[in-house]
Design an enzyme around this catalytic site. Structure first.
Site, PDB file in Angstrom:
ATOM      1  N   SER A  88      46.499  60.238  19.852  1.00 40.47           N
ATOM      2  CA  SER A  88      46.586  62.013  18.971  1.00 40.47           C
ATOM      3  C   SER A  88      44.998  62.236  18.381  1.00 40.47           C
ATOM      4  CB  SER A  88      47.459  60.869  17.863  1.00 40.47           C
ATOM      5  OG  SER A  88      46.792  59.328  17.567  1.00 40.47           O
ATOM      6  N   HIS A 106      52.699  63.497  21.741  1.00 42.39           N
ATOM      7  CA  HIS A 106      52.489  63.930  21.586  1.00 42.39           C
ATOM      8  C   HIS A 106      52.101  65.212  22.710  1.00 42.39           C
ATOM      9  CE1 HIS A 106      50.712  63.378  17.435  1.00 42.39           C
ATOM     10  NE2 HIS A 106      50.266  61.861  18.069  1.00 42.39           N
ATOM     11  N   LYS A 137      58.417  65.521  16.253  1.00 39.36           N
ATOM     12  CA  LYS A 137      57.381  66.409  16.634  1.00 39.36           C
ATOM     13  C   LYS A 137      57.342  67.689  17.008  1.00 39.36           C
ATOM     14  CE  LYS A 137      54.201  62.613  16.152  1.00 39.36           C
ATOM     15  NZ  LYS A 137      53.541  61.513  16.960  1.00 39.36           N
TER      16      LYS A 137
END
Ligand SMILES: *Cc1c(COP(=O)(O)O)cnc(C)c1O
Length: 404
Positions: free
Chosen positions: A191, A219, A250
């Site tokens: 990240s 991610h 996310k």
């Protein structure tokens, strides 16, 4: 003699030490839904419209009308909460449907939902590995992976970040230590840098040394790879990673929730033994219903992940042309290197005045002397938003002497 007053005084001193070190984290209050443009509240009570470049809202689904509608529909037909863990009376048809849909999306056999990806990682290792086994982990893996590994009895090996030669040394060491089973585990995308794990090399090494390969794809799930399935698709390894953990918080809608996806036997054993699954409440029906709608959207069209990729290319290239030092790559995490911590904070503060919300990261979140602004792009950004951001970066960069 200790007393409670000493205890609270001790905490105050700790807090002061955090402030003195410049490491105190404050929360910025937002008074609008999450999106490309948000409304923030300043400490004097004034409200400001800013362009948001620091959310994990990669696909712009946090406030997408179809997702909100599906959440409403689940709220209407399945209620607000379940007041139960899954195995007592917390499993609705929707939960089973979402698990099946996630397995199909990710190319696995079965999936188990958790309240968060933090819990998915926290409850993954202990049920699967014993003291005869080895878990081999990238030194920069997410905190939840580190904690999950701490909770299991397997022998731990840590390789240098993204270093395949060091990974091989660890695999060899684990073999010579007589490990029964070996599991290599990595973030799919890291990240702070947007670095994509070298899953091709990792798969080959794992095959050579007889190890399982697992990734945390928080991610990546929803937008990496040609159809957004994740890092495994991006690296040409769809169907070839043994365990995938991920988040619903996310790209996949941004509410909350996590999952572990793997072979049937893995998920079946986790359902029996994984503590965050057994001892924590079920995911709320509206989140589950909304996530099914997210998968409908993503399986129906690649438009959102394509737009995100396009926004990423545009922003990376415009910032590079301006002369900013950005870490190369193709991920919508774009680290703009400033190196000096104070300068990173000044840049973020000036950009906020210019209506651009970004955050500076510095030690201990990143190594000393590696301070940066981390921009995160979204499919919700329009080209004119990004042009505005680039020109604000140009202005602030010149004012602070980062650009000539
Ligand atoms: C965000 C993140 C998590 C935690 O996800 P939650 O669902 O918010 O708990 C875990 N691992 C990685 C790599 C992350 O980026």
């Amino acid at each position: 003699m200790t007393n409670t007053r000493d205890f609270y005084g001790h905490l105050s001193a700790e807090l002061q030490a955090i402030r003195d070190a410049g490491l105190y984290k404050a929360e910025r209050v937002i008074t609008s839904p999450q999106g490309a443009r948000i409304q923030t509240l300043a400490s004097d009570g004034s409200s400001h419209a800013v362009l948001n470049l620091c959310a994990n809202n990669y696909l712009g689904l946090s406030s997408h009308p179809a997702v909100i509608a599906a959440a409403h529909e689940a709220l209407r037909t399945r209620g607000y909460g379940m007041s139960s863990v899954r195995f007592i009376c917390g499993t609705q048809d929707l939960h089973k449907t979402l698990e099946t849909r996630l397995s199909r999306f990710l190319g696995t056999e079965d999936t188990l939902l958790y309240a968060a990806a933090f819990d998915a990682n926290g409850g993954l290792f202990e049920p699967l590995l014993g003291e005869q086994d080895a878990v081999i982990s990238d030194e920069l893996n997410h905190a939840s992976i580190i904690d999950g590994i701490r909770l299991c009895k397997a022998k731990r090996y840590r390789y240098k970040h993204n270093d395949m030669a060091d990974l091989e040394l660890c695999l060899r060491q684990a073999a010579s230590d007589g490990a029964r089973y070996k599991l290599v585990f990595t973030d799919g995308v890291f990240s702070m840098d947007g670095t994509v794990a070298q899953l091709g090399s990792m798969r080959s090494l794992c095959d050579q040394y007889g190890a399982l390969l697992g990734i945390d794809d928080c991610h990546a799930s929803g937008f990496m790879g040609a159809t957004g399935r994740g890092t495994h698709e991006h690296r040409g390894l769809f169907g070839k990673v043994d365990i995938i953990t991920g988040t619903l918080g996310k790209a996949l809608g941004g509410a909350s929730g996590g999952f572990t996806s793997a072979r049937r036997e893995v998920i079946e054993l986790l359902r029996q033994r994984s503590r965050p699954y057994l001892f924590s409440n079920t995911l709320a029906p509206c989140i589950v219903g909304a996530t099914i709608a997210v998968l409908d959207l993503l399986e129906g069209s690649t438009a959102l992940r394509d737009k995100l990729a396009d926004n990423t290319r545009y922003f990376r290239s415009a910032m590079t042309q301006l002369g900013f030092d950005i870490k190369p790559g193709e991920h919508p995490i774009v680290p703009i290197m400033v190196y000096d911590a104070a300068l990173a904070q000044q840049l973020a503060a000036r950009l906020l005045e210019l209506g651009i919300y970004v955050v500076g990261f510095f030690f201990p979140v990143v190594p000393k002397g590696q301070a940066r602004i981390r921009v995160q792009l979204s499919a919700a950004h329009q080209r004119e938003d990004l042009e505005r951001a680039v020109s604000a970066f140009a202005q602030a960069g010149r004012e602070l002497g980062l650009l000539v």
